[in-house]
Every structure is written in C-alpha cells, then in structure tokens.
Design an enzyme around this catalytic site. Structure first.
Site, PDB file in Angstrom:
ATOM      1  N   ARG A 125     -27.262 -18.097  11.294  1.00 10.68           N
ATOM      2  CA  ARG A 125     -26.457 -16.890  11.085  1.00 10.68           C
ATOM      3  C   ARG A 125     -25.046 -17.260  10.634  1.00 10.68           C
ATOM      4  NH1 ARG A 125     -28.379 -12.584  15.537  1.00 10.68           N
ATOM      5  NH2 ARG A 125     -28.288 -11.079  13.861  1.00 10.68           N
ATOM      6  N   GLN A 130     -25.390 -14.027   5.555  1.00 11.06           N
ATOM      7  CA  GLN A 130     -25.314 -12.625   5.988  1.00 11.06           C
ATOM      8  C   GLN A 130     -26.159 -11.686   5.134  1.00 11.06           C
ATOM      9  OE1 GLN A 130     -21.212 -11.477   6.455  1.00 11.06           O
ATOM     10  NE2 GLN A 130     -21.102 -12.368   8.486  1.00 11.06           N
ATOM     11  N   ASP A 133     -29.744 -11.724   6.316  1.00 10.29           N
ATOM     12  CA  ASP A 133     -29.945 -11.672   7.765  1.00 10.29           C
ATOM     13  C   ASP A 133     -30.766 -10.445   8.174  1.00 10.29           C
ATOM     14  OD1 ASP A 133     -29.747 -11.648  10.496  1.00 10.29           O
ATOM     15  OD2 ASP A 133     -27.605 -12.037  10.559  1.00 10.29           O
ATOM     16  N   SER A 136     -30.022  -8.783  11.650  1.00  5.64           N
ATOM     17  CA  SER A 136     -28.901  -7.832  11.678  1.00  5.64           C
ATOM     18  C   SER A 136     -29.270  -6.511  11.010  1.00  5.64           C
ATOM     19  CB  SER A 136     -27.683  -8.419  10.977  1.00  5.64           C
ATOM     20  OG  SER A 136     -27.123  -9.441  11.768  1.00  5.64           O
ATOM     21  N   TYR A 229     -23.586 -16.219  20.413  1.00  7.54           N
ATOM     22  CA  TYR A 229     -24.554 -15.587  21.289  1.00  7.54           C
ATOM     23  C   TYR A 229     -24.082 -15.680  22.738  1.00  7.54           C
ATOM     24  CZ  TYR A 229     -27.932 -15.423  17.487  1.00  7.54           C
ATOM     25  OH  TYR A 229     -28.578 -15.142  16.324  1.00  7.54           O
TER      26      TYR A 229
HETATM   27  P1  NAD Z   1     -28.725 -10.256  20.366  1.00  6.67           P
HETATM   28  O1  NAD Z   1     -29.658  -9.209  19.867  1.00  6.67           O
HETATM   29  O2  NAD Z   1     -29.221 -11.608  20.650  1.00  6.67           O
HETATM   30  O3  NAD Z   1     -28.000  -9.701  21.709  1.00  6.67           O
HETATM   31  C1  NAD Z   1     -27.465  -8.394  21.792  1.00  6.67           C
HETATM   32  C2  NAD Z   1     -26.247  -8.411  22.687  1.00  6.67           C
HETATM   33  O4  NAD Z   1     -26.626  -8.535  24.065  1.00  6.67           O
HETATM   34  C3  NAD Z   1     -25.279  -9.556  22.424  1.00  6.67           C
HETATM   35  O5  NAD Z   1     -24.041  -9.008  22.031  1.00  6.67           O
HETATM   36  C4  NAD Z   1     -25.195 -10.286  23.760  1.00  6.67           C
HETATM   37  O6  NAD Z   1     -23.913 -10.792  24.028  1.00  6.67           O
HETATM   38  C5  NAD Z   1     -25.564  -9.191  24.735  1.00  6.67           C
HETATM   39  N1  NAD Z   1     -25.970  -9.628  26.072  1.00  6.67           N
HETATM   40  C6  NAD Z   1     -26.738 -10.698  26.431  1.00  6.67           C
HETATM   41  N2  NAD Z   1     -26.889 -10.759  27.770  1.00  6.67           N
HETATM   42  C7  NAD Z   1     -26.201  -9.698  28.292  1.00  6.67           C
HETATM   43  C8  NAD Z   1     -25.976  -9.230  29.619  1.00  6.67           C
HETATM   44  N3  NAD Z   1     -26.501  -9.842  30.665  1.00  6.67           N
HETATM   45  N4  NAD Z   1     -25.218  -8.118  29.770  1.00  6.67           N
HETATM   46  C9  NAD Z   1     -24.674  -7.487  28.704  1.00  6.67           C
HETATM   47  N5  NAD Z   1     -24.864  -7.876  27.426  1.00  6.67           N
HETATM   48  C10 NAD Z   1     -25.611  -8.976  27.216  1.00  6.67           C
HETATM   49  O7  NAD Z   1     -27.494 -10.410  19.424  1.00  6.67           O
HETATM   50  P2  NAD Z   1     -27.254  -9.977  17.913  1.00  6.67           P
HETATM   51  O8  NAD Z   1     -26.886  -8.554  17.898  1.00  6.67           O
HETATM   52  O9  NAD Z   1     -28.400 -10.398  17.069  1.00  6.67           O
HETATM   53  O10 NAD Z   1     -26.000 -10.883  17.563  1.00  6.67           O
HETATM   54  C11 NAD Z   1     -25.003 -11.168  18.512  1.00  6.67           C
HETATM   55  C12 NAD Z   1     -23.787 -11.667  17.835  1.00  6.67           C
HETATM   56  O11 NAD Z   1     -24.068 -12.765  16.978  1.00  6.67           O
HETATM   57  C13 NAD Z   1     -23.144 -10.660  16.896  1.00  6.67           C
HETATM   58  O12 NAD Z   1     -22.506  -9.617  17.495  1.00  6.67           O
HETATM   59  C14 NAD Z   1     -22.263 -11.589  16.110  1.00  6.67           C
HETATM   60  O13 NAD Z   1     -21.112 -11.932  16.816  1.00  6.67           O
HETATM   61  C15 NAD Z   1     -23.143 -12.785  15.943  1.00  6.67           C
HETATM   62  N6  NAD Z   1     -23.741 -12.688  14.623  1.00  6.67           N
HETATM   63  C16 NAD Z   1     -23.166 -13.405  13.612  1.00  6.67           C
HETATM   64  C17 NAD Z   1     -23.680 -13.290  12.330  1.00  6.67           C
HETATM   65  C18 NAD Z   1     -23.074 -14.025  11.183  1.00  6.67           C
HETATM   66  O14 NAD Z   1     -21.993 -14.530  11.297  1.00  6.67           O
HETATM   67  N7  NAD Z   1     -23.759 -14.112  10.072  1.00  6.67           N
HETATM   68  C19 NAD Z   1     -24.773 -12.469  12.070  1.00  6.67           C
HETATM   69  C20 NAD Z   1     -25.337 -11.773  13.123  1.00  6.67           C
HETATM   70  C21 NAD Z   1     -24.818 -11.906  14.397  1.00  6.67           C
END
Ligand code: NAD
Length: 372
Positions: A125, A130, A133, A136, A229
């Site tokens: 990621r 992006q 992805d 996302s 993450y």
């Molecule tokens: P995900 O689906 O793996 O997780 C969803 C959310 O659950 C996350 O924000 C995580 O912190 C939260 N979470 C985990 N355990 C928890 C708990 N016990 N209580 C409350 N919340 C909890 O994550 P996602 O949405 O696929 O991606 C997460 C992050 O990754 C994004 O917000 C971003 O910062 C990063 N990301 C970066 C890129 C990129 O740079 N290309 C792309 C996608 C995501």
C-alpha cells in the site's frame, strides 16, 4: 492482429455482482494492443451490457471456457474455482482478489498450472500503488453501504428535525475503526445529518475523523503499528478500552463497526454485556462480519434482534454497490495490469516491487552475484 488475449468470465461466488472489466477499461486494454474476450452476461449483475463491451472492442464468448481457455491474462473479482483454474493456459496471468491461501485446492492449481497469480490483496500500500488499491476502493463502498443499512434499520431519523410535531433530536452514531471504510461511513452518516463520533486505536485518525466533521472518541488507548496498520492490543489496554466503551454505548443509537487487523480475525470490541446495556431500538451494523465480526453477537450474513437491539452482519457489501464498485475495481485492475501489458505483449519487470511483492507464490529472493 494483437498478440495477447485478456479473458473475463462471469463471477461464480454466491451473491457476487461485481465484474473486473467495464466497457471503459475494456477500451483502454484494447488500446494497449490486447484482444479482450468476455463471457456473455458477465457484466449484467453490475448493469454493464454485452453491447457496451462489444462497442468497447470486446469479443463475446458463449461460456467461461471460451472466454478464459486461450487467455494470457485472466481478470476476476473473486477467484475462479479450482476446476476453472485448471483449464487455464499454463503460465497465464491471473489478477483479482484471489485469496490463494483460503483454499488449498485453489493454491495447488495455481502452482500446478504455473499461473502468474496476482492476488490484489497482497499489493503493497504505497503511494504509487494507490490507483491500484482494490482494498481501499471496495472498502469505500462498503463503509457507505453499511451506514445506509443502519439508516434503514434504525427506528429513528438521523438528522435533527424541527417540525410542527416538535423537535427530533439527531441520532448519535458511532463508527468503530476509522480506516478507509470507517472514514467513508463517518462522511456518509454526517451527510445524513447524524451526530457522528469515530474511534480507532491509531491516534492519527483523530485528525481524519475531525476533518470529516466527526468527533474523536478517546478511549485512552493507542495502538499505532507498522505500515499504517494497527497492532494487536495488550490485555490491559483492551480491558480499559472495553470499560470506557461499554459506558459510552449506553447513549449511542447506531454503531457501525469496521475495525480490522490485517491477516487476523476481526478484533472483538463490542461484547454481549455492552449490547445488553444499550437502549432498545439501537442498531449495530458489523462490517467486519466477514472476518468474524467486531461484535461478539454478530452472525455473519444475518440480521438479529437481541432484546430490542438490532445487530446486522452483512457480507460482501461492496458487491451491493456493484456499478460504482466495479468501475473503481476495474480501474484499479487496469492500472495494475498496465504494469505488465504493453504493446500487445506481456512482460514482467520483477524489479518492480508492485509486481514482485504481489505475485503468489512469493518469488524466491534473487541470489546475490557470486564473488569473483
Ligand atoms: P483495515 O481495514 O485493516 O482496518 C480498519 C481500521 O480498524 C484501521 O483504521 C485500524 O486501525 C482499526 N482498528 C484495528 N483494531 C482496532 C481496535 N481494536 N479498535 C478500534 N479500531 C481498530 O484498514 P484499512 O482501512 O484497509 O487501512 C488502514 C490504514 O492504512 C488507512 O487508514 C491508511 O492510513 C493506510 N492505508 C494507506 C494506503 C496508502 O498509502 N496507499 C492505502 C490504504 C490504506
């Protein structure tokens, strides 16, 4: 005459409405010198007609075997079953949400057929990735739909209303997990006029939640992990989070759960005791149902009533917004495939980390040149 063929068959997973190729991306692939064959009706559940694909330069195939049998590159949303995979051309590229480890037979066929399998859930990621992805893009649709389901199930309005029949207070909505799906859920609930709070264990989400007009719910626990993450919480951290959350939920009308930790079952955040403490008429929509649910009582694929609290565990929500989910998914796939389809030929640059880190099985590390 073009050199390579890209094949797309109808999805076979139950309830899957999305399609990995849209007329828009079909046209772009044809422009890249590829011949595109798609099974008749493959786009129907996502509202894309056979005629639109033909106009975009595709050939129609009468069945999956005819669409995929000669393909050099096969595009899909979910993986075809092992029988279908074993009928693919040896060495063909396979691109989609393949989850090769989820089914041993699937993994074996991929290896036996020497397929160049690119499970898109493995894509690093990074900023460059992006536009490819799919996690996302699909999470965005899922978060949006989860709030609409909650809006449908709740016996309340979301917005504040001032009417001749008196004032209606806005619903209090809590979004648990503020990743891609959670942030979209916050934005959607906000647009519907609810009073929205979000919480996540990653502290950087505070600013993101606030920028969407939500309030960050501080439960006194931070679990910033690697690569953006979350990490797993310690037992003590979890206990404190649970205690504070249980108190808070007594005043919440709608919860939408989206929390996940990659490669693990969904963290259990909302307990049966917390649900018992909620007001009758409250609603919980558990987007994490697919990986077990964030609520202890969630039954994947079901909507249940627990002493007046409705708990929904919808599956594959992205598929329920099949038109836009497919448009985004297909663009992601096109951008990924453009890494190796050029001028009507397939060429892999294994120095490109997006290819090297996504391909499955993992490629062995290149041996360092022997010392002279
Ligand atoms: P995900 O689906 O793996 O997780 C969803 C959310 O659950 C996350 O924000 C995580 O912190 C939260 N979470 C985990 N355990 C928890 C708990 N016990 N209580 C409350 N919340 C909890 O994550 P996602 O949405 O696929 O991606 C997460 C992050 O990754 C994004 O917000 C971003 O910062 C990063 N990301 C970066 C890129 C990129 O740079 N290309 C792309 C996608 C995501």
């Amino acid at each position: 005459m073009s050199g390579i063929t890209i094949g797309v068959a109808s999805e076979t997973a139950v309830g899957e409405k999305r399609v990995a190729l849209t007329p828009e991306t079909c046209k772009k692939l044809v422009a890249r010198g590829a011949r595109v064959r798609i099974e008749r009706g493959a786009g129907r559940a996502a509202s894309f007609t056979d005629e639109a694909y033909v106009q975009a330069g595709a050939e129609l195939a009468d069945d999956a075997a005819a669409a995929l049998g000669q393909a050099d590159v096969v595009l899909c949303v979910q993986s075809p079953d092992p029988a279908r995979l074993s009928a693919l051309r040896e060495g063909a590229a396979l691109v989609g949400l393949l989850a090769p480890q989820a089914d041993a037979a699937r993994g074996e066929v991929i290896v036996a057929q020497r397929l160049q399998a690119f499970p898109l859930e493995r894509l690093p990621r990074t900023t460059r990735a992006q536009a490819m992805d799919v996690l996302s893009s699909q999470a965005g649709m899922a978060g949006y739909k989860a709030v609409l389901i909650a809006g449908q199930l709740t016996p309340r309005f979301f917005p504040m209303l001032t009417t001749a029949a008196g004032t209606i207070r806005p619903s209090k909505v809590l979004i648990v997990g503020a990743g891609v799906a959670g942030l979209q859920a916050i934005a959607t609930a906000k647009r519907l006029g609810a009073q929205v709070e979000g919480f996540d264990v990653r502290p950087e989400t505070r600013e993101q939640i606030e920028s969407l007009g939500g309030k960050f719910l501080d439960l006194g626990v931070s679990a910033a992990g690697e690569g953006g993450y979350a990490r797993q919480l310690t037992d003590e951290e979890r206990a404190e989070q649970q205690r504070r959350l249980g108190e808070h939920l007594k005043n919440i009308d709608v919860i939408v759960c989206t929390a996940a930790v990659p490669g693990r079952p969904a963290p259990k955040i909302v307990t049966a005791a917390m649900i018992a403490g909620m007001k009758p008429g409250s609603v919980l929509v558990d987007l994490a149902a697919e990986t077990g649910g964030n609520c202890e009582l969630t039954q994947p694929g079901e909507t249940i009533d627990v002493n007046g609290v409705t708990i929904a565990g919808p599956l594959n929500l992205a598929s329920s917004g099949a038109v836009h989910a497919s448009e985004m998914y297909a663009r992601n796939v096109f951008n990924f495939v453009s890494l190796f389809v050029n001028d009507g030929a397939v060429t892999y640059d294994w120095n490109d980390e997006l290819l090297a880190k996504t391909v499955w099985p993992e490629r062995p590390a290149v041996a360092a040149p022997a010392a002279a």
